[in-house]
Scaffold this motif. Sequence first.
Motif, PDB file in Angstrom:
ATOM      1  N   GLU A  41      27.845 -54.205  58.820  1.00 44.60           N
ATOM      2  CA  GLU A  41      26.585 -54.415  59.538  1.00 44.60           C
ATOM      3  C   GLU A  41      25.450 -53.609  58.883  1.00 44.60           C
ATOM      4  OE1 GLU A  41      27.951 -55.463  64.110  1.00 44.60           O
ATOM      5  OE2 GLU A  41      27.834 -53.349  63.512  1.00 44.60           O
ATOM      6  N   ARG A  42      25.771 -52.404  58.446  1.00 44.64           N
ATOM      7  CA  ARG A  42      24.762 -51.573  57.794  1.00 44.64           C
ATOM      8  C   ARG A  42      24.338 -52.202  56.466  1.00 44.64           C
ATOM      9  NH1 ARG A  42      26.674 -45.624  56.938  1.00 44.64           N
ATOM     10  NH2 ARG A  42      26.782 -45.849  59.210  1.00 44.64           N
ATOM     11  N   GLU A  43      25.304 -52.728  55.724  1.00 45.67           N
ATOM     12  CA  GLU A  43      24.996 -53.347  54.440  1.00 45.67           C
ATOM     13  C   GLU A  43      24.130 -54.592  54.620  1.00 45.67           C
ATOM     14  OE1 GLU A  43      24.715 -54.098  50.498  1.00 45.67           O
ATOM     15  OE2 GLU A  43      25.691 -52.320  51.350  1.00 45.67           O
ATOM     16  N   GLN A  45      22.366 -55.280  57.319  1.00 42.57           N
ATOM     17  CA  GLN A  45      21.234 -54.973  58.200  1.00 42.57           C
ATOM     18  C   GLN A  45      21.132 -55.987  59.342  1.00 42.57           C
ATOM     19  OE1 GLN A  45      17.673 -54.577  55.813  1.00 42.57           O
ATOM     20  NE2 GLN A  45      18.419 -52.766  54.743  1.00 42.57           N
ATOM     21  N   ALA A  46      22.294 -56.257  59.927  1.00 47.60           N
ATOM     22  CA  ALA A  46      22.345 -57.214  61.038  1.00 47.60           C
ATOM     23  C   ALA A  46      23.528 -56.868  61.932  1.00 47.60           C
ATOM     24  CB  ALA A  46      22.494 -58.638  60.508  1.00 47.60           C
ATOM     25  N   LYS A  47      23.345 -57.022  63.236  1.00 50.85           N
ATOM     26  CA  LYS A  47      24.442 -56.812  64.182  1.00 50.85           C
ATOM     27  C   LYS A  47      25.277 -58.082  64.233  1.00 50.85           C
ATOM     28  CE  LYS A  47      25.275 -54.910  68.798  1.00 50.85           C
ATOM     29  NZ  LYS A  47      26.029 -53.777  68.243  1.00 50.85           N
TER      30      LYS A  47
END
Length: 311
Positions: A41-43, A45-47
Amino acid sequence: MFSLVQLESFIAVAEELHFGAAAERLNMTQPPLSRQIQLLERELQAKLFTRTSRTVQLTTAGKVLLPNARRIVDMSRKTSMEVSRVATGDFGTVVVGYTAVAGQSVLPEFLATAARELPGVSLVLREAVSVEQLDGLSKGTLDLGLLRPFTNRAGVETTLVKKDRLVVALPKDHYLVTGKGVLIKELEGLPLMMYSTSEGRYFHELVLRLFDSVGAKPTITQIASQIPALISLVAVGLGVSLVPAGSMQYSPDSVAFEELVGPSGLQEMNQSDIVLAMEETNANPAARRLKEIYLESIQTVEGPAIKGNRG
């Protein structure tokens, strides 16, 4: 950049919709699984998931990622095995696409041939409509496809493996169920369960041609992309449909079938055959070997008859 481990973790959670079940499936504990999802998710940038104390659901971003993640992981596994594949084609992995009807009428014999003649070849099966299979063959995500001759696609080789035709599917108590066949003209004005213009384009265009050949116009009231869905609509009495004869074997008892009858030329037009397709530049030796062996093994390409219901 995200890793294959992260994608595999995401796919497991997306399919199980339960972190505990996904962790068990991956032979790991929940904390490292949750960590892989967080990193992904961090990579991106989305939940990817919404979680409550009782449920896990995919977000819109997660739904977009899932088919792509499956494709990337599949291609990675396929590539890994192809690197070590021997040139004879007796070992390796073959990704096979098939339509819903082909899954019932052709795929069993195809799988039996593969298991008997090429036990060292692993098959990855993907159910998809014909147009999706053609795209997969062209892009290299499928090796072989069992599909309808949707359109001529440059670079794709096709071989007829099963002749088929459209028959009329009706509720069992419908007045047109006589065992003598049904004229296209007799369907005019009746609510028609019709194919989607995208996923079911081959059948959509064929049905329109059949109606147009006798100057009739269909009354389309429901649209679906898959044949089983159309048969289900007929089963509950919402109307009639034209479906491949090969679909009769998995239809409920509440649906009856009649042959399409009509003027000269109708039978030549009424063809919904199944072909085995392969991209001509496909370099997978196992796929080419399987195609060769299967085509040698089939004895007939005739379609099924309507038992006890033909005029």
